[in-house]
Design a protein around this motif. Structure first.
Motif, mmCIF file in Angstrom:
data_model
loop_
_atom_site.group_PDB
_atom_site.id
_atom_site.type_symbol
_atom_site.label_atom_id
_atom_site.label_comp_id
_atom_site.label_asym_id
_atom_site.label_seq_id
_atom_site.Cartn_x
_atom_site.Cartn_y
_atom_site.Cartn_z
ATOM 1 N N GLN A 101 103.002 40.463 59.647
ATOM 2 C CA GLN A 101 103.623 40.932 60.881
ATOM 3 C C GLN A 101 104.534 42.127 60.624
ATOM 4 O O GLN A 101 104.553 43.101 61.390
ATOM 5 N N ALA A 102 105.281 42.066 59.527
ATOM 6 C CA ALA A 102 106.193 43.161 59.196
ATOM 7 C C ALA A 102 105.416 44.443 58.880
ATOM 8 O O ALA A 102 105.812 45.540 59.290
ATOM 9 N N LEU A 103 104.299 44.294 58.154
ATOM 10 C CA LEU A 103 103.490 45.470 57.830
ATOM 11 C C LEU A 103 102.911 46.097 59.101
ATOM 12 O O LEU A 103 102.831 47.326 59.219
ATOM 13 N N ARG A 104 102.516 45.266 60.043
ATOM 14 C CA ARG A 104 101.981 45.800 61.297
ATOM 15 C C ARG A 104 103.056 46.569 62.062
ATOM 16 O O ARG A 104 102.790 47.635 62.644
ATOM 17 N N CYS A 105 104.263 46.025 62.068
ATOM 18 C CA CYS A 105 105.361 46.734 62.735
ATOM 19 C C CYS A 105 105.636 48.076 62.061
ATOM 20 O O CYS A 105 105.857 49.091 62.738
ATOM 21 N N LEU A 106 105.634 48.096 60.736
ATOM 22 C CA LEU A 106 105.838 49.358 60.012
ATOM 23 C C LEU A 106 104.765 50.373 60.382
ATOM 24 O O LEU A 106 105.054 51.558 60.602
ATOM 25 N N GLU A 107 103.530 49.903 60.459
ATOM 26 C CA GLU A 107 102.422 50.788 60.794
ATOM 27 C C GLU A 107 102.558 51.363 62.198
ATOM 28 O O GLU A 107 102.440 52.586 62.408
ATOM 29 N N GLU A 108 102.811 50.499 63.174
ATOM 30 C CA GLU A 108 102.862 50.940 64.567
ATOM 31 C C GLU A 108 104.025 51.887 64.836
ATOM 32 O O GLU A 108 103.860 52.936 65.460
ATOM 33 N N TYR A 109 105.220 51.510 64.379
ATOM 34 C CA TYR A 109 106.384 52.366 64.644
ATOM 35 C C TYR A 109 106.371 53.612 63.757
ATOM 36 O O TYR A 109 106.917 54.650 64.126
ATOM 37 N N GLY A 110 105.725 53.492 62.593
ATOM 38 C CA GLY A 110 105.598 54.658 61.730
ATOM 39 C C GLY A 110 104.754 55.745 62.354
ATOM 40 O O GLY A 110 104.950 56.946 62.080
ATOM 41 N N ALA A 118 101.887 55.734 58.295
ATOM 42 C CA ALA A 118 101.243 54.629 59.010
ATOM 43 C C ALA A 118 99.883 54.301 58.409
ATOM 44 O O ALA A 118 99.516 53.129 58.252
ATOM 45 N N ALA A 119 99.140 55.327 58.026
ATOM 46 C CA ALA A 119 97.823 55.113 57.418
ATOM 47 C C ALA A 119 97.956 54.412 56.073
ATOM 48 O O ALA A 119 97.137 53.557 55.711
ATOM 49 N N ARG A 120 98.985 54.773 55.316
ATOM 50 C CA ARG A 120 99.195 54.124 54.013
ATOM 51 C C ARG A 120 99.555 52.661 54.191
ATOM 52 O O ARG A 120 99.074 51.798 53.452
ATOM 53 N N ILE A 121 100.403 52.364 55.172
ATOM 54 C CA ILE A 121 100.780 50.977 55.442
ATOM 55 C C ILE A 121 99.561 50.178 55.895
ATOM 56 O O ILE A 121 99.374 49.018 55.512
ATOM 57 N N GLU A 122 98.709 50.797 56.698
ATOM 58 C CA GLU A 122 97.483 50.113 57.139
ATOM 59 C C GLU A 122 96.633 49.722 55.939
ATOM 60 O O GLU A 122 96.095 48.597 55.870
ATOM 61 N N SER A 123 96.508 50.617 54.983
ATOM 62 C CA SER A 123 95.734 50.331 53.777
ATOM 63 C C SER A 123 96.343 49.161 52.996
ATOM 64 O O SER A 123 95.632 48.257 52.544
ATOM 65 N N ILE A 124 97.665 49.176 52.852
ATOM 66 C CA ILE A 124 98.354 48.082 52.152
ATOM 67 C C ILE A 124 98.135 46.768 52.891
ATOM 68 O O ILE A 124 97.906 45.709 52.278
ATOM 69 N N ARG A 125 98.203 46.826 54.218
ATOM 70 C CA ARG A 125 98.031 45.613 55.030
ATOM 71 C C ARG A 125 96.658 44.984 54.796
ATOM 72 O O ARG A 125 96.544 43.762 54.618
ATOM 73 N N TYR A 126 95.611 45.793 54.781
ATOM 74 C CA TYR A 126 94.272 45.259 54.570
ATOM 75 C C TYR A 126 94.118 44.702 53.153
ATOM 76 O O TYR A 126 93.447 43.676 52.946
ATOM 77 N N GLN A 127 94.723 45.369 52.178
ATOM 78 C CA GLN A 127 94.672 44.849 50.810
ATOM 79 C C GLN A 127 95.382 43.492 50.732
ATOM 80 O O GLN A 127 94.929 42.569 50.043
ATOM 81 N N CYS A 128 96.492 43.382 51.455
ATOM 82 C CA CYS A 128 97.241 42.127 51.465
ATOM 83 C C CYS A 128 96.428 40.989 52.090
ATOM 84 O O CYS A 128 96.498 39.841 51.633
ATOM 85 N N TYR A 129 95.670 41.289 53.134
ATOM 86 C CA TYR A 129 94.845 40.249 53.753
ATOM 87 C C TYR A 129 93.952 39.581 52.718
ATOM 88 O O TYR A 129 93.825 38.354 52.684
ATOM 89 N N ALA A 130 93.309 40.387 51.871
ATOM 90 C CA ALA A 130 92.401 39.836 50.860
ATOM 91 C C ALA A 130 93.167 39.024 49.820
ATOM 92 O O ALA A 130 92.745 37.921 49.441
ATOM 93 N N THR A 131 94.308 39.546 49.369
ATOM 94 C CA THR A 131 95.102 38.832 48.370
ATOM 95 C C THR A 131 95.664 37.536 48.933
ATOM 96 O O THR A 131 95.639 36.489 48.269
ATOM 97 N N PHE A 132 96.169 37.601 50.169
ATOM 98 C CA PHE A 132 96.756 36.408 50.782
ATOM 99 C C PHE A 132 95.708 35.319 50.970
ATOM 100 O O PHE A 132 95.998 34.126 50.833
ATOM 101 N N ARG A 133 94.489 35.728 51.316
ATOM 102 C CA ARG A 133 93.413 34.750 51.487
ATOM 103 C C ARG A 133 93.196 33.976 50.186
ATOM 104 O O ARG A 133 93.130 32.736 50.180
ATOM 105 N N GLU A 134 93.093 34.709 49.080
ATOM 106 C CA GLU A 134 92.851 34.065 47.792
ATOM 107 C C GLU A 134 94.027 33.169 47.410
ATOM 108 O O GLU A 134 93.845 32.056 46.915
ATOM 109 N N LEU A 135 95.239 33.644 47.645
ATOM 110 C CA LEU A 135 96.434 32.880 47.302
ATOM 111 C C LEU A 135 96.491 31.569 48.076
ATOM 112 O O LEU A 135 96.724 30.493 47.499
#
Length: 375
Positions: A101-110, A118-135
């Protein structure tokens, strides 16, 4: 944007950068200390570093200057669920959700001031989705295995079968008889055969919701996706095996006296086997610690010196399981007692009934959860 709007955006960015960083650190500690997973720990550390680099596009002093914690009305808004966590999985679930949620807020307001950010945060957010799934999946698997182990009463040791159908039938009949844990132990077969049977058995055991353990061979246990491995005193030490097995898989350790029990409690073992209790047909021993040893183990549980599930092992059957129960041990690992197809369910049912007279006590896993939540 007006100066007031720009300052508001800075406040939002500052708050959510802190929130995302805190969440990533919480998850990194989970991967590092709970799961002992080097790869996940490294991924989460990288995400945290990438976030810090991305936030470097903003003037840190301006971000700090925009911060107004005393005047933030959100600090006064709380819910009951924020004040407690049911278990370690709940800690991780809360942190992943908060971070996303925090990453999405950073992306939108950025996007209002810096589209590249904002584009960099979007990339980090998608990478986190994959890592969080595995975790989360690994943590869920770890919790499920630990819970099943804590609730286990009957542990059966079996050898390889001639083919996959026979193996499936054997696991099915043990599961139907309410056996909780099955260990594959067969020193007479080659590695390839053991691996194939371990792999097939792991899939069947998962369907039947029983734990599947491989004797001695951590490499085969991991390669076959088994729930864990069981080792003896002369095999590779438990804490060295943990680097191979990870935190999400179980490690059992054989013990033959109370000193070895206390030593096991200082390792990352998930459970112990205690014996040999009586003479059996599968192994030869010069010494049988017997029920005197089991009583020592039970006393250690009572005083809190031992918080690992303990399974009595060695020659246990219908004719002597009562002695095990009277010694204060409510879990047994057996071979011969459940080897016969005839009367298997009745034998297992009677043994379970006797063992259930011994109440379960607090285990290391539940203590760990409690201590973490208290902190």
């Amino acid at each position: 944007m007006t100066n007031a709007e720009s300052r508001t955006v800075l406040r939002i960015l500052d708050a959510n950068a802190n929130r995302a960083g805190e969440g990533l650190r919480t998850l990194e500690e989970s991967a590092r200390f709970i799961l002992d997973d080097l790869c996940l720990t490294d991924c989460l550390k990288t995400h945290r570093h990438d976030l810090a680099v991305a936030m470097g596009r903003w003037n840190r002093l301006q971000l700090i200057d925009s911060r107004d914690t005393p005047g933030d009305v959100g600090t006064q808004v709380t819910t009951a669920s924020e004040q407690s966590r049911a278990d370690l999985s709940a800690v991780i679930a809360a942190a992943t959700t908060r971070t996303q949620q925090a990453l999405r807020c950073l992306e939108e307001y950025g996007k209002t001031s810096d589209p590249a950010f904002a584009a960099r945060i979007e990339s980090i957010r998608y990478q986190c989705y994959a890592t969080f799934r595995e975790l989360e999946l690994k943590m869920a698997g770890s919790n499920t295995r630990s819970r099943k182990l804590r609730d286990a009463r009957l542990y059966a040791l079996i050898a390889c079968e001639p083919n996959a159908d026979r193996l499936e039938a054997r696991i099915a009949e043990l599961a139907d008889a309410q056996v909780d844990v099955i260990q594959l132990r067969d020193p007479s077969v080659d590695d390839r055969t053991l691996f194939e049977q371990a792999r097939i058995g792991a899939a069947i055991a998962k369907q039947r919701e029983v734990l599947w353990i491989i004797n001695d061979r951590a490499d085969i246990a991991v390669a076959a996706d088994a729930d864990g491995v069981h080792v003896g005193q002369e095999e590779v030490p438990v804490d060295a095996l943990r680097g191979v097995m990870g935190r999400e898989r179980l490690i059992g350790l054989s013990t033959h006296d109370i000193e070895q029990v206390h030593a096991a409690a200082r390792t990352t073992a998930d459970y112990i086997g205690c014996g040999p209790t009586f003479p059996g047909k599968t192994k030869s021993f010069d010494h049988f610690p017997g029920c005197v040893f089991l009583k020592q183990v039970s006393d250690a549980e009572q005083t809190g010196e031992l918080a690992l599930p303990a399974f009595a092992i060695g020659g246990i059957g219908l004719d002597n399981v009562e002695q095990v129960s009277q010694a204060g041990i409510g879990r047994v690992a057996v071979t011969g007692a459940l080897a016969s197809h005839e009367g298997l369910r009745q034998t297992a049912s009677t043994m379970r009934e006797i063992l259930e007279r011994v109440p379960f006590r607090l285990t290391a896993d539940s203590e760990a959860v409690g201590s973490v939540l208290e902190r």
